[in-house]
Design an enzyme around this catalytic site. Structure first.
Site, PDB file in Angstrom:
ATOM      1  N   ASP A   1      31.882  34.219  33.103  1.00  0.00           N
ATOM      2  CA  ASP A   1      31.650  35.495  33.781  1.00  0.00           C
ATOM      3  C   ASP A   1      30.521  36.190  33.009  1.00  0.00           C
ATOM      4  O   ASP A   1      30.712  36.595  31.865  1.00  0.00           O
ATOM      5  CB  ASP A   1      32.945  36.321  33.744  1.00  0.00           C
ATOM      6  CG  ASP A   1      32.777  37.716  34.355  1.00  0.00           C
ATOM      7  OD1 ASP A   1      31.641  38.099  34.695  1.00  0.00           O
ATOM      8  OD2 ASP A   1      33.803  38.417  34.500  1.00  0.00           O
TER       9      ASP A   1
ATOM     10  N   TRP B   1      38.656  42.098  31.890  1.00  0.00           N
ATOM     11  CA  TRP B   1      38.175  41.223  32.970  1.00  0.00           C
ATOM     12  C   TRP B   1      38.695  39.806  32.781  1.00  0.00           C
ATOM     13  O   TRP B   1      39.077  39.139  33.744  1.00  0.00           O
ATOM     14  CB  TRP B   1      36.659  41.252  33.054  1.00  0.00           C
ATOM     15  CG  TRP B   1      36.134  42.619  33.365  1.00  0.00           C
ATOM     16  CD1 TRP B   1      35.376  43.418  32.571  1.00  0.00           C
ATOM     17  CD2 TRP B   1      36.357  43.378  34.569  1.00  0.00           C
ATOM     18  NE1 TRP B   1      35.115  44.610  33.197  1.00  0.00           N
ATOM     19  CE2 TRP B   1      35.706  44.614  34.417  1.00  0.00           C
ATOM     20  CE3 TRP B   1      37.061  43.128  35.757  1.00  0.00           C
ATOM     21  CZ2 TRP B   1      35.729  45.599  35.412  1.00  0.00           C
ATOM     22  CZ3 TRP B   1      37.086  44.112  36.742  1.00  0.00           C
ATOM     23  CH2 TRP B   1      36.426  45.316  36.563  1.00  0.00           C
TER      24      TRP B   1
ATOM     25  N   LYS C   1      25.609  45.307  37.580  1.00  0.00           N
ATOM     26  CA  LYS C   1      25.427  45.724  36.190  1.00  0.00           C
ATOM     27  C   LYS C   1      23.966  45.592  35.742  1.00  0.00           C
ATOM     28  O   LYS C   1      23.467  46.438  35.047  1.00  0.00           O
ATOM     29  CB  LYS C   1      26.331  44.907  35.256  1.00  0.00           C
ATOM     30  CG  LYS C   1      27.784  44.822  35.692  1.00  0.00           C
ATOM     31  CD  LYS C   1      28.604  46.026  35.275  1.00  0.00           C
ATOM     32  CE  LYS C   1      29.921  46.138  36.014  1.00  0.00           C
ATOM     33  NZ  LYS C   1      30.835  45.030  35.852  1.00  0.00           N
TER      34      LYS C   1
HETATM   35  C1  LIG Z   1      32.315  44.733  36.410  1.00  0.00           C
HETATM   36  C2  LIG Z   1      32.847  43.426  35.947  1.00  0.00           C
HETATM   37  C3  LIG Z   1      33.660  42.621  36.773  1.00  0.00           C
HETATM   38  C4  LIG Z   1      34.124  43.064  38.140  1.00  0.00           C
HETATM   39  O1  LIG Z   1      33.109  42.998  39.050  1.00  0.00           O
HETATM   40  P1  LIG Z   1      33.352  43.375  40.590  1.00  0.00           P
HETATM   41  O2  LIG Z   1      32.058  42.946  41.191  1.00  0.00           O
HETATM   42  O3  LIG Z   1      33.579  44.850  40.641  1.00  0.00           O
HETATM   43  O4  LIG Z   1      34.507  42.604  41.083  1.00  0.00           O
HETATM   44  C5  LIG Z   1      34.062  41.405  36.287  1.00  0.00           C
HETATM   45  N1  LIG Z   1      33.711  40.980  35.058  1.00  0.00           N
HETATM   46  C6  LIG Z   1      32.938  41.722  34.238  1.00  0.00           C
HETATM   47  C7  LIG Z   1      32.574  41.194  32.897  1.00  0.00           C
HETATM   48  C8  LIG Z   1      32.484  42.967  34.663  1.00  0.00           C
HETATM   49  O5  LIG Z   1      31.720  43.705  33.846  1.00  0.00           O
END
Ligand SMILES: *Cc1c(COP(=O)(O)O)cnc(C)c1O
Length: 355
Positions: A166, A99, A190
């Site tokens: 993030d 990511w 998540k």
């Molecule tokens: C799942 C995830 C993403 C991507 O998220 P989307 O909403 O599918 O774009 C980005 N960063 C992390 C750490 C993730 O676990």
């Protein structure tokens, strides 16, 4: 048979969230209409949006001067939106996984990117700690929890430049000192809500410092000014997020969640370390509380599929590791009960006895 949901995302949600959302889909706020067919400008839905933002701030103890946004587009759109709004000349990034790499790729479209450290050469099995953040960077970007590799930065680090994180897969898993960050974001699927909504915590005064023109929808200021209602927000996921926030509050808040998460992770990591068949994949000090990755020990490699089938037959769902790592990954998000972790441990022990 009881299913134990270890999916990495979308992933387990509290029953409270699912039941209340299902009910609102049938009849929302006593309107005699479904949540799916009412105006986002109705006073009933405006109240949902307001309460979700307020509870988000309350639970995370967000200081004055920050806004909470609920937008579409996923965390992946934020990879571009952040540099679009914040990168003038140069940004610094820590490369801790897939990511982070995607975020770096997008930032490069907008200016110079200084990748201060990377653990890519060892399949991202640790968090680099020995690095210098350039003082002239517009911001420093980190991924606090690396969902795919199972490493996590569990402290709020000190950064000499504005810090962006993030937190897709560890938001609300531990208390966070939001004042150390200018922007925190993530896909909600998540640890908070079904897919479709992205949360952003943003310090209002960091905007307006880049020279480029920004398209309206990609400009944070648009959404701050309109309280996430510039266009139609993802109504159902926002409603579900509010239910999870209420559930968090009713269950002791984030400090209590962290305690439970530490306990759940300890139970599973202890078994991985004890059981002769399995081995953890990342540096112990960087182990994630949310995504617990492990593989078969070298001499038992050929048992991988057999264990997977055995565990699946016992009700374990979603334990396959990400395709780039292999092995197994058990995600232990807030809503996963300790009983599910204990059930997985029991399966690992039973399998060991058979061998
Ligand atoms: C799942 C995830 C993403 C991507 O998220 P989307 O909403 O599918 O774009 C980005 N960063 C992390 C750490 C993730 O676990």
């Amino acid at each position: 048979m009881k299913k134990h949901n270890f999916y990495a995302g979308p992933s387990i949600l509290p029953d409270f969230t699912i039941e209340n959302t299902a009910e609102a889909i049938r009849d929302f706020a006593g309107m005699g209409l479904s949540l799916m067919e009412i105006s986002h400008r109705s006073k009933e839905f405006v109240a949902v949006m307001d309460e979700a933002q307020a509870l988000f701030k309350e639970l995370l103890n967000i200081p004055e001067g920050y806004s909470v946004l609920f937008l579409g587009g996923g965390a992946s759109t934020q990879f571009a939106m952040i540099p679009y709004n914040l990168l003038n000349k140069k940004a610094a990034y820590l490369n801790t996984g897939a990511w982070a790499k995607k975020a770096i790729k997008e930032a490069k479209l907008f200016g110079e990117v200084d990748v201060v450290a990377s653990s890519e050469e060892t399949t991202f099995n640790y968090i680099p700690k020995d690095y210098t953040i350039p003082e002239d960077a517009d911001y420093f970007h980190i991924t606090t929890n690396n969902t795919i590799y199972g490493t996590e930065i569990r402290e709020d680090i000190d950064s000499p430049v504005p810090l962006v994180a993030d937190m897709s897969s560890d938001i609300f898993s531990r208390p966070v000192d939001v004042s150390k960050y200018v922007l925190i974001y993530g896909g909600a699927q998540k640890n908070l809500a079904p897919a479709g909504v992205t949360f952003i915590i943003i310090k209002d005064d960091i905007l307006g410092k880049v020279d480029r023109a920004i398209p309206t929808m990609l400009n944070y200021q648009t959404h701050i000014d309109k309280g996430s209602m510039f266009n139609t927000p993802p109504v159902v996921p926002v409603y579900a997020a509010l239910q999870t926030l209420k559930w968090l509050k009713n269950n002791g808040g984030i400090a209590e969640m962290e305690k439970k998460n530490i306990e759940k992770a300890r139970i599973l990591y202890d078994e991985i370390d004890r059981n002769k068949l399995f081995v953890g994949t990342v540096a112990k000090e960087d182990r994630s509380l949310m995504n617990i990755c492990f593989v078969m020990n070298e001499e038992y490699k050929e048992l991988e599929k057999e264990f997977f089938d055995f565990a699946t037959a016992k009700g374990m769902v979603g334990i396959k590791g990400h395709r780039s790592v292999g092995g197994f990954r058990a995600s232990t998000y807030n809503a996963l009960p300790k009983e599910s972790v204990e059930a997985l441990v029991a399966v690992m022990q039973e399998f060991e006895k058979m061998k």
